[in-house]
Design a protein around this motif. Sequence first.
Motif, PDB file in Angstrom:
ATOM      1  N   GLN A 415       0.856  -1.186   0.000  1.00 26.22           N
ATOM      2  CA  GLN A 415       0.000   0.000   0.000  1.00 26.22           C
ATOM      3  C   GLN A 415       0.897   1.243   0.000  1.00 26.22           C
ATOM      4  O   GLN A 415       1.706   1.428   0.917  1.00 26.22           O
ATOM      5  CB  GLN A 415      -0.922   0.023   1.222  1.00 26.22           C
ATOM      6  CG  GLN A 415      -1.902   1.197   1.138  1.00 26.22           C
ATOM      7  CD  GLN A 415      -2.948   1.180   2.240  1.00 26.22           C
ATOM      8  OE1 GLN A 415      -2.657   0.840   3.379  1.00 26.22           O
ATOM      9  NE2 GLN A 415      -4.171   1.584   1.895  1.00 26.22           N
ATOM     10  N   GLU A 429       3.799   0.206   2.351  1.00 29.76           N
ATOM     11  CA  GLU A 429       3.712  -0.708   3.494  1.00 29.76           C
ATOM     12  C   GLU A 429       3.459  -2.108   2.946  1.00 29.76           C
ATOM     13  O   GLU A 429       2.544  -2.315   2.140  1.00 29.76           O
ATOM     14  CB  GLU A 429       2.567  -0.304   4.440  1.00 29.76           C
ATOM     15  CG  GLU A 429       2.418  -1.297   5.596  1.00 29.76           C
ATOM     16  CD  GLU A 429       1.303  -0.949   6.587  1.00 29.76           C
ATOM     17  OE1 GLU A 429       0.584   0.052   6.380  1.00 29.76           O
ATOM     18  OE2 GLU A 429       1.164  -1.703   7.564  1.00 29.76           O
ATOM     19  N   ARG A 433      -0.726 -11.436   2.433  1.00 31.67           N
ATOM     20  CA  ARG A 433      -1.971 -12.072   2.007  1.00 31.67           C
ATOM     21  C   ARG A 433      -1.724 -13.570   1.911  1.00 31.67           C
ATOM     22  O   ARG A 433      -0.600 -14.021   1.665  1.00 31.67           O
ATOM     23  CB  ARG A 433      -2.415 -11.566   0.621  1.00 31.67           C
ATOM     24  CG  ARG A 433      -2.728 -10.081   0.562  1.00 31.67           C
ATOM     25  CD  ARG A 433      -4.009  -9.771   1.318  1.00 31.67           C
ATOM     26  NE  ARG A 433      -4.389  -8.363   1.243  1.00 31.67           N
ATOM     27  CZ  ARG A 433      -4.035  -7.441   2.131  1.00 31.67           C
ATOM     28  NH1 ARG A 433      -3.223  -7.752   3.133  1.00 31.67           N
ATOM     29  NH2 ARG A 433      -4.461  -6.206   2.030  1.00 31.67           N
ATOM     30  N   ASP A 550       2.564   1.776  15.255  1.00 36.56           N
ATOM     31  CA  ASP A 550       1.350   1.557  14.473  1.00 36.56           C
ATOM     32  C   ASP A 550       0.125   1.765  15.366  1.00 36.56           C
ATOM     33  O   ASP A 550       0.214   1.626  16.586  1.00 36.56           O
ATOM     34  CB  ASP A 550       1.389   0.098  13.964  1.00 36.56           C
ATOM     35  CG  ASP A 550       0.570  -0.076  12.704  1.00 36.56           C
ATOM     36  OD1 ASP A 550      -0.030   0.905  12.243  1.00 36.56           O
ATOM     37  OD2 ASP A 550       0.538  -1.215  12.180  1.00 36.56           O
ATOM     38  N   ARG A 574      -6.481   4.548  12.109  1.00 38.48           N
ATOM     39  CA  ARG A 574      -7.567   4.775  11.157  1.00 38.48           C
ATOM     40  C   ARG A 574      -8.824   5.346  11.830  1.00 38.48           C
ATOM     41  O   ARG A 574      -9.527   6.183  11.284  1.00 38.48           O
ATOM     42  CB  ARG A 574      -7.890   3.421  10.518  1.00 38.48           C
ATOM     43  CG  ARG A 574      -8.734   3.486   9.326  1.00 38.48           C
ATOM     44  CD  ARG A 574      -8.696   2.199   8.544  1.00 38.48           C
ATOM     45  NE  ARG A 574      -9.247   1.045   9.245  1.00 38.48           N
ATOM     46  CZ  ARG A 574      -8.638  -0.126   9.308  1.00 38.48           C
ATOM     47  NH1 ARG A 574      -7.456  -0.288   8.761  1.00 38.48           N
ATOM     48  NH2 ARG A 574      -9.197  -1.122   9.926  1.00 38.48           N
ATOM     49  N   GLU A 606      -3.305   6.878   8.846  1.00 40.18           N
ATOM     50  CA  GLU A 606      -3.738   5.622   8.212  1.00 40.18           C
ATOM     51  C   GLU A 606      -5.214   5.717   7.831  1.00 40.18           C
ATOM     52  O   GLU A 606      -5.993   6.404   8.500  1.00 40.18           O
ATOM     53  CB  GLU A 606      -3.620   4.462   9.204  1.00 40.18           C
ATOM     54  CG  GLU A 606      -2.219   4.020   9.505  1.00 40.18           C
ATOM     55  CD  GLU A 606      -2.227   2.752  10.353  1.00 40.18           C
ATOM     56  OE1 GLU A 606      -1.843   1.710   9.821  1.00 40.18           O
ATOM     57  OE2 GLU A 606      -2.626   2.826  11.525  1.00 40.18           O
ATOM     58  N   GLU A 609      -9.651   8.187   3.508  1.00 41.80           N
ATOM     59  CA  GLU A 609     -10.594   7.737   2.485  1.00 41.80           C
ATOM     60  C   GLU A 609     -11.191   8.883   1.661  1.00 41.80           C
ATOM     61  O   GLU A 609     -11.835   8.625   0.643  1.00 41.80           O
ATOM     62  CB  GLU A 609     -11.715   6.923   3.149  1.00 41.80           C
ATOM     63  CG  GLU A 609     -11.200   5.576   3.662  1.00 41.80           C
ATOM     64  CD  GLU A 609     -12.289   4.710   4.284  1.00 41.80           C
ATOM     65  OE1 GLU A 609     -13.407   5.198   4.469  1.00 41.80           O
ATOM     66  OE2 GLU A 609     -11.979   3.549   4.588  1.00 41.80           O
ATOM     67  N   PHE A 628      -7.363   4.255   1.263  1.00 46.00           N
ATOM     68  CA  PHE A 628      -8.055   3.930   0.013  1.00 46.00           C
ATOM     69  C   PHE A 628      -8.215   5.168  -0.884  1.00 46.00           C
ATOM     70  O   PHE A 628      -8.411   5.054  -2.080  1.00 46.00           O
ATOM     71  CB  PHE A 628      -9.436   3.331   0.315  1.00 46.00           C
ATOM     72  CG  PHE A 628      -9.375   2.003   1.049  1.00 46.00           C
ATOM     73  CD1 PHE A 628      -8.183   1.300   1.176  1.00 46.00           C
ATOM     74  CD2 PHE A 628     -10.532   1.446   1.593  1.00 46.00           C
ATOM     75  CE1 PHE A 628      -8.133   0.087   1.842  1.00 46.00           C
ATOM     76  CE2 PHE A 628     -10.494   0.230   2.257  1.00 46.00           C
ATOM     77  CZ  PHE A 628      -9.288  -0.449   2.393  1.00 46.00           C
TER      78      PHE A 628
HETATM   79  N1  LIG Z   1     -11.043   0.743   6.130  1.00 50.21           N
HETATM   80  C1  LIG Z   1      -9.851   1.098   5.582  1.00 50.21           C
HETATM   81  N2  LIG Z   1      -8.798   0.257   5.710  1.00 50.21           N
HETATM   82  C2  LIG Z   1      -7.614   0.632   5.139  1.00 50.21           C
HETATM   83  C3  LIG Z   1      -7.467   1.819   4.450  1.00 50.21           C
HETATM   84  N3  LIG Z   1      -6.191   1.893   4.010  1.00 50.21           N
HETATM   85  C4  LIG Z   1      -5.569   0.788   4.415  1.00 50.21           C
HETATM   86  N4  LIG Z   1      -6.425   0.007   5.106  1.00 50.21           N
HETATM   87  C5  LIG Z   1      -6.134  -1.275   5.757  1.00 50.21           C
HETATM   88  O1  LIG Z   1      -5.557  -1.004   7.022  1.00 50.21           O
HETATM   89  C6  LIG Z   1      -4.553  -1.985   7.296  1.00 50.21           C
HETATM   90  C7  LIG Z   1      -3.270  -1.298   7.592  1.00 50.21           C
HETATM   91  O2  LIG Z   1      -2.363  -2.127   8.133  1.00 50.21           O
HETATM   92  P1  LIG Z   1      -2.045  -2.233   9.659  1.00 50.21           P
HETATM   93  O3  LIG Z   1      -2.625  -1.114  10.443  1.00 50.21           O
HETATM   94  O4  LIG Z   1      -0.592  -2.433   9.759  1.00 50.21           O
HETATM   95  O5  LIG Z   1      -2.831  -3.550  10.077  1.00 50.21           O
HETATM   96  C8  LIG Z   1      -2.440  -4.746   9.595  1.00 50.21           C
HETATM   97  C9  LIG Z   1      -1.374  -5.395  10.412  1.00 50.21           C
HETATM   98  O6  LIG Z   1      -1.621  -5.135  11.794  1.00 50.21           O
HETATM   99  C10 LIG Z   1      -1.622  -6.870  10.154  1.00 50.21           C
HETATM  100  N5  LIG Z   1      -0.650  -7.317   9.167  1.00 50.21           N
HETATM  101  C11 LIG Z   1      -0.705  -7.310   7.839  1.00 50.21           C
HETATM  102  N6  LIG Z   1       0.413  -7.807   7.304  1.00 50.21           N
HETATM  103  C12 LIG Z   1       1.222  -8.149   8.342  1.00 50.21           C
HETATM  104  C13 LIG Z   1       2.532  -8.707   8.458  1.00 50.21           C
HETATM  105  O7  LIG Z   1       3.229  -8.979   7.494  1.00 50.21           O
HETATM  106  N7  LIG Z   1       3.016  -8.912   9.736  1.00 50.21           N
HETATM  107  C14 LIG Z   1       2.281  -8.608  10.838  1.00 50.21           C
HETATM  108  N8  LIG Z   1       2.809  -8.846  12.042  1.00 50.21           N
HETATM  109  N9  LIG Z   1       1.058  -8.063  10.753  1.00 50.21           N
HETATM  110  C15 LIG Z   1       0.529  -7.827   9.526  1.00 50.21           C
HETATM  111  O8  LIG Z   1      -2.904  -7.024   9.636  1.00 50.21           O
HETATM  112  C16 LIG Z   1      -3.563  -5.752   9.698  1.00 50.21           C
HETATM  113  C17 LIG Z   1      -4.562  -5.646   8.625  1.00 50.21           C
HETATM  114  O9  LIG Z   1      -3.956  -5.631   7.412  1.00 50.21           O
HETATM  115  P2  LIG Z   1      -4.799  -5.399   6.104  1.00 50.21           P
HETATM  116  O10 LIG Z   1      -5.993  -6.267   6.103  1.00 50.21           O
HETATM  117  O11 LIG Z   1      -3.861  -5.477   4.965  1.00 50.21           O
HETATM  118  O12 LIG Z   1      -5.343  -3.966   6.289  1.00 50.21           O
HETATM  119  C18 LIG Z   1      -4.482  -2.851   6.073  1.00 50.21           C
HETATM  120  C19 LIG Z   1      -5.093  -2.025   4.986  1.00 50.21           C
HETATM  121  O13 LIG Z   1      -5.684  -2.769   3.956  1.00 50.21           O
HETATM  122  C20 LIG Z   1      -8.607   2.664   4.350  1.00 50.21           C
HETATM  123  O14 LIG Z   1      -8.595   3.747   3.761  1.00 50.21           O
HETATM  124  N10 LIG Z   1      -9.783   2.271   4.935  1.00 50.21           N
END
Ligand SMILES: Nc1nc2c(ncn2[C@@H]2O[C@@H]3COP(=O)(O)O[C@H]4[C@@H](O)[C@H](n5cnc6c(=O)[nH]c(N)nc65)O[C@@H]4COP(=O)(O)O[C@H]3[C@H]2O)c(=O)[nH]1
Length: 668
Positions: A415, A429, A433, A550, A574, A606, A609, A628
């Motif tokens: 992202q 970032e 998946r 974060d 967020r 973060e 939108e 987004f």
């Molecule tokens: N509603 C909304 N959501 C937005 C927007 N922009 C970004 N997001 C979502 O917010 C999340 C941001 O990542 P995070 O806070 O690090 O939060 C991440 C992080 O805590 C964890 N995560 C993801 N990848 C990894 C990783 O490789 N390692 C670890 N330890 N945690 C991960 O999973 C969480 C969720 O990841 P994602 O599903 O990819 O969800 C991402 C992203 O898709 C927006 O405008 N609106």
Amino acid sequence: MPDLHGHKVMEHIDSYRLNCDIIVVSGETTFDHATMALRKGAQDFLRKPYAPDELLRSVANVLERRQLKATNQSIQLRLQASESLHKFIVNNSPDMIYLLDHEGRFAFINERVKSLLGYDQKEIIGEHFSKLIHTEDIERAHFTFNERRAGERATRSAELKLSSKNNNGSRFFDSGTVPVELSSIGIYTTNDDKTKSFIGTYGVARDISERKQAEELIKYQLYHDLLTNLPNRSLFRDRLNMAMAQSKRSGKKLAIMYLDMDRFKIINDSLGHYVGDELLKMVGQRLRSELREADTLARVGGDEFNLLVPEINDIQDARNLAEKILRLTLEPFIIKNEEIFISFSIGISIYPSDGDTKDSLIKHADIAMYKVKNAGKNGYAFYSEKMKAHFSQSLDIENGLRKAISTNELCLYYQPQFDINNGYMKGVEALVRWKHPEKGTIQPNEFISVAEESGLIIPLGEWVLRRACTDIKRWMEQEGISLQLSVNISMQQLEMDQFVNKALKIIKRHQLPKDTLELEITEHAIMQDMEKAIDALTKLSHKGIRIAIDDFGTGYSSLGYLQNLPINTLKIDRSFVQGIKTSEDNSIIDAIIAMAKGLNLNLIAEGVENQTQIDHLSRAGCGLAQGFFYSHPVPEDELLKFIKLNGNTNGQDSADTIVSSDHDPSYQ
Ligand SMILES: Nc1nc2c(ncn2[C@@H]2O[C@@H]3COP(=O)(O)O[C@H]4[C@@H](O)[C@H](n5cnc6c(=O)[nH]c(N)nc65)O[C@@H]4COP(=O)(O)O[C@H]3[C@H]2O)c(=O)[nH]1
């Protein structure tokens, strides 16, 4: 002998104990005289005058008798020596040797009875054998001796317990009891009519205390945890079996508690195994001392204990006990002058309502314990059916994820992060998946928490870091793109001793420019172990790795702790960004931005939108944003396509195109 009487000569010989035989030759002819001489030791008496033959015969007789006497004496001496030898052997035998008469009374017993059972021989002679047999074994002893009467052969040896005289002999295995291996042989006499009559029993009893002690020790080791001396899993299951049978009869409930010590691994890793072991011992002792005799506390794993509480009236009893256990952990444990605080996550299942087998009861208590762990630890929960569905789902995810890591089902989306004021892309970032072969793309929200609970976050996190570094390095070399890279790490990774070295190795191997990599860790994770976090993050920071907090604002929201951490960036959660509705009513986010600026930290918002949010963030002084509004997380090829289209490498051009992707089901 004109001047000396013959009697005087004999008295002289006698008083000097001269070794000679006397034949009296005398002129005295009276009977009295002769008997007197014989009484004084003469062997023969000859009256004068005598014939020479008569004297020769007398001398020959005396010599013959003398010879016989000498032979007799030597035989007696030999007999005596042999008897005392046998006596010595019998009395010094390590075994107890005995002889019973036909009524079972002791006719003989060797001295071993004294050292073994504390009795003098004379106290036992004439007593019935039952005097020495432990009450528990009387019946078996009778059987042993009666069996012997059926035949002439020695009985097979039997193990019996004997009783000592004073039931306090410390050398005895079980106070007052000596286990022996006993063998006995019937003694028979042959009658005139050739039939045989039983006249007694001869036997040997061997002390087998040491063997029994060794057997008992082995048995103890099989059923106990040797560190804490508490019952182990096998004994716990045995007791549970018995308690369930008892409950079935009485109609009462019983409770199983699964106790898992929170954060034991960290204590063990940071303070060392000695402290870890001591802590487990002390915890076991403290819990045990507060439980009822009938309760079974077992250690079933490293930091896991199971508690069986038989016969409870209702679940309130179990609730009270769980609360008591939690209260018991409030007092610290002191080891090597160090105060150690612990807590427990406790899962409870009740028989019969939560299961009718021991496996299901233990499993359900375990599931309830996991529920407590996920809800923040240090508490207790009763099992419910709802938990089971969640648990089996987690288990499926865990098993699938384990496979996914090794079969390359994971991939990274990126992202972009933008400068709010000029729209330049500054960084990306990396977000993991899971491309499931049947279920399609699975979002991290569905599996990251399971990965953390199961420890899979360690290999997963390592994979993400390595892959993200490889990707960014390739973009630099092949596409001439220079971006900052943010990678999420979890507290479990930081807690791992080797994490810092592993991370540095990966970065070194990829030769990333200083300040390229930023590691993101949540505020909540840092709070789990502040000391460890400070230590690991400082080491990383010294090597040129940037650190971002974060989800800032969702945890303690105190900036006090930030001063001790080597932080470069705060990521505003967020939820605050989404709270920006109009340009006036945004006091919280304004306060956060002001605080961060005061600490001279970079800020990134973060979940941006819409334009209203961008406008407000820009006015309030937040420099960077992701969300987004700019772009969803996208796969590598889409990101590169976008960058190529916009020539947008590290702030060279402005972004006016929203990146979107149909690869990510979260895009709408
Ligand atoms: N509603 C909304 N959501 C937005 C927007 N922009 C970004 N997001 C979502 O917010 C999340 C941001 O990542 P995070 O806070 O690090 O939060 C991440 C992080 O805590 C964890 N995560 C993801 N990848 C990894 C990783 O490789 N390692 C670890 N330890 N945690 C991960 O999973 C969480 C969720 O990841 P994602 O599903 O990819 O969800 C991402 C992203 O898709 C927006 O405008 N609106």
